[in-house]
Design a protein around this motif. Sequence first.
Motif, PDB file in Angstrom:
ATOM      1  N   LYS A 113      17.416   9.802  13.427  1.00 29.10           N
ATOM      2  CA  LYS A 113      17.686  11.198  13.753  1.00 29.10           C
ATOM      3  C   LYS A 113      16.432  11.825  14.349  1.00 29.10           C
ATOM      4  N   GLU A 114      16.634  12.848  15.176  1.00 29.13           N
ATOM      5  CA  GLU A 114      15.506  13.594  15.742  1.00 29.13           C
ATOM      6  C   GLU A 114      15.494  14.981  15.117  1.00 29.13           C
ATOM      7  N   PHE A 115      14.296  15.394  14.656  1.00 29.66           N
ATOM      8  CA  PHE A 115      14.187  16.688  13.990  1.00 29.66           C
ATOM      9  C   PHE A 115      12.761  17.213  14.154  1.00 29.66           C
ATOM     10  N   ARG A 116      12.642  18.387  14.788  1.00 33.09           N
ATOM     11  CA  ARG A 116      11.345  19.061  14.961  1.00 33.09           C
ATOM     12  C   ARG A 116      10.259  18.145  15.518  1.00 33.09           C
ATOM     13  N   ASN A 117      10.541  17.491  16.624  1.00 32.46           N
ATOM     14  CA  ASN A 117       9.601  16.609  17.314  1.00 32.46           C
ATOM     15  C   ASN A 117       9.240  15.350  16.536  1.00 32.46           C
ATOM     16  N   TYR A 118      10.030  14.991  15.539  1.00 32.78           N
ATOM     17  CA  TYR A 118       9.862  13.753  14.791  1.00 32.78           C
ATOM     18  C   TYR A 118      11.138  12.936  14.919  1.00 32.78           C
ATOM     19  N   TYR A 119      11.003  11.642  14.812  1.00 34.32           N
ATOM     20  CA  TYR A 119      12.154  10.770  14.647  1.00 34.32           C
ATOM     21  C   TYR A 119      12.136  10.337  13.183  1.00 34.32           C
ATOM     22  N   ILE A 120      13.286  10.386  12.545  1.00 36.51           N
ATOM     23  CA  ILE A 120      13.398  10.017  11.142  1.00 36.51           C
ATOM     24  C   ILE A 120      14.271   8.766  11.069  1.00 36.51           C
ATOM     25  N   LEU A 121      13.667   7.651  10.680  1.00 32.41           N
ATOM     26  CA  LEU A 121      14.381   6.391  10.550  1.00 32.41           C
ATOM     27  C   LEU A 121      14.749   6.196   9.085  1.00 32.41           C
ATOM     28  N   SER A 122      16.049   6.050   8.811  1.00 29.07           N
ATOM     29  CA  SER A 122      16.543   5.827   7.454  1.00 29.07           C
ATOM     30  C   SER A 122      17.179   4.443   7.394  1.00 29.07           C
ATOM     31  N   LEU A 123      16.740   3.637   6.426  1.00 27.90           N
ATOM     32  CA  LEU A 123      17.241   2.281   6.246  1.00 27.90           C
ATOM     33  C   LEU A 123      17.876   2.167   4.866  1.00 27.90           C
ATOM     34  N   LYS A 124      19.114   1.717   4.828  1.00 29.06           N
ATOM     35  CA  LYS A 124      19.821   1.623   3.548  1.00 29.06           C
ATOM     36  C   LYS A 124      19.306   0.432   2.750  1.00 29.06           C
ATOM     37  N   ALA A 181       0.782  -1.226   0.000  1.00 26.18           N
ATOM     38  CA  ALA A 181       0.000   0.000   0.000  1.00 26.18           C
ATOM     39  C   ALA A 181       0.818   1.283   0.000  1.00 26.18           C
ATOM     40  N   CYS A 182       2.120   1.193   0.108  1.00 22.24           N
ATOM     41  CA  CYS A 182       2.897   2.415   0.271  1.00 22.24           C
ATOM     42  C   CYS A 182       3.974   2.553  -0.790  1.00 22.24           C
ATOM     43  N   THR A 183       4.226   3.787  -1.123  1.00 27.20           N
ATOM     44  CA  THR A 183       5.347   4.119  -1.970  1.00 27.20           C
ATOM     45  C   THR A 183       6.478   4.561  -1.054  1.00 27.20           C
ATOM     46  N   VAL A 184       7.605   3.913  -1.158  1.00 25.71           N
ATOM     47  CA  VAL A 184       8.730   4.238  -0.291  1.00 25.71           C
ATOM     48  C   VAL A 184       9.363   5.532  -0.769  1.00 25.71           C
ATOM     49  N   VAL A 185       9.686   6.403   0.179  1.00 23.74           N
ATOM     50  CA  VAL A 185      10.382   7.645  -0.127  1.00 23.74           C
ATOM     51  C   VAL A 185      11.871   7.362   0.024  1.00 23.74           C
ATOM     52  N   ARG A 186      12.649   7.622  -1.033  1.00 24.33           N
ATOM     53  CA  ARG A 186      14.076   7.305  -1.016  1.00 24.33           C
ATOM     54  C   ARG A 186      14.935   8.547  -1.237  1.00 24.33           C
ATOM     55  N   PHE A 187      16.098   8.536  -0.575  1.00 23.11           N
ATOM     56  CA  PHE A 187      17.058   9.627  -0.684  1.00 23.11           C
ATOM     57  C   PHE A 187      18.449   9.049  -0.897  1.00 23.11           C
ATOM     58  N   GLU A 188      19.376   9.900  -1.297  1.00 24.03           N
ATOM     59  CA  GLU A 188      20.755   9.470  -1.484  1.00 24.03           C
ATOM     60  C   GLU A 188      21.522   9.374  -0.173  1.00 24.03           C
ATOM     61  N   THR A 189      21.048  10.082   0.871  1.00 25.84           N
ATOM     62  CA  THR A 189      21.687  10.062   2.184  1.00 25.84           C
ATOM     63  C   THR A 189      20.607   9.948   3.255  1.00 25.84           C
ATOM     64  N   PRO A 190      20.979   9.500   4.472  1.00 27.59           N
ATOM     65  CA  PRO A 190      19.997   9.495   5.569  1.00 27.59           C
ATOM     66  C   PRO A 190      19.472  10.906   5.800  1.00 27.59           C
ATOM     67  N   GLN A 191      18.218  11.009   6.191  1.00 25.54           N
ATOM     68  CA  GLN A 191      17.580  12.319   6.340  1.00 25.54           C
ATOM     69  C   GLN A 191      17.284  12.642   7.792  1.00 25.54           C
ATOM     70  N   PRO A 192      17.193  13.914   8.143  1.00 21.42           N
ATOM     71  CA  PRO A 192      17.667  15.069   7.397  1.00 21.42           C
ATOM     72  C   PRO A 192      19.184  15.087   7.370  1.00 21.42           C
ATOM     73  N   ALA A 193      19.734  15.541   6.266  1.00 21.21           N
ATOM     74  CA  ALA A 193      21.171  15.429   5.998  1.00 21.21           C
ATOM     75  C   ALA A 193      22.039  16.176   7.012  1.00 21.21           C
ATOM     76  N   ASP A 194      21.582  17.285   7.550  1.00 21.52           N
ATOM     77  CA  ASP A 194      22.421  18.106   8.427  1.00 21.52           C
ATOM     78  C   ASP A 194      22.170  17.883   9.917  1.00 21.52           C
ATOM     79  N   VAL A 195      21.570  16.743  10.286  1.00 21.58           N
ATOM     80  CA  VAL A 195      21.273  16.445  11.688  1.00 21.58           C
ATOM     81  C   VAL A 195      22.110  15.241  12.132  1.00 21.58           C
ATOM     82  N   ILE A 196      22.639  15.304  13.349  1.00 22.80           N
ATOM     83  CA  ILE A 196      23.474  14.231  13.890  1.00 22.80           C
ATOM     84  C   ILE A 196      22.616  13.009  14.220  1.00 22.80           C
ATOM     85  N   ALA A 197      23.104  11.827  13.887  1.00 22.42           N
ATOM     86  CA  ALA A 197      22.402  10.564  14.146  1.00 22.42           C
ATOM     87  C   ALA A 197      22.443  10.215  15.634  1.00 22.42           C
ATOM     88  N   LEU A 198      21.393   9.569  16.114  1.00 20.64           N
ATOM     89  CA  LEU A 198      21.326   9.078  17.490  1.00 20.64           C
ATOM     90  C   LEU A 198      21.999   7.713  17.560  1.00 20.64           C
TER      91      LEU A 198
END
Length: 119
Positions: free
Chosen positions: A81-92, A16-33
């Motif tokens: 990563k944590e950004f603006r009250n969201y957690y962003i999980l990036s999986l390669k 049911a979902c279209t995966v959103v893909r990027f070239e780098t983990p997002q957001p790019a300028d935030v330090i990973a947890l």
Amino acid sequence: MKKLVLAILTAFQVTACTVVRFETPQPADVIALSDFPEEMRGVFISEDQDTLEINGHEFYFRNGEEIQVEGDLTTAETVLKEFRNYYILSLKEEEEWDVFPLKMRKGEYPLFSSSTERH
């Protein structure tokens, strides 16, 4: 056991979902947890009995007994990563990153993703 919003489990399923893909983990300028925050840890079960287990630095999503998706923050293939009250999980995935925004809300994890179906 805590209940998990069905949306996060549906997002891990291809149907049911279209995966959103990027070239780098997002957001790019935030330090990973290095670990999942304490409030994210636990076992979450959907109405369909799909299970998401999160511990210190690992997570496992099971559809029944079989692990469908897993990740470990100590490897280079899983980034949180944590950004603006969201957690962003990036999986390669091969040479790109699948990105899943999450927002914790009273023991639930609504997951925001683009959908190819109208509900």
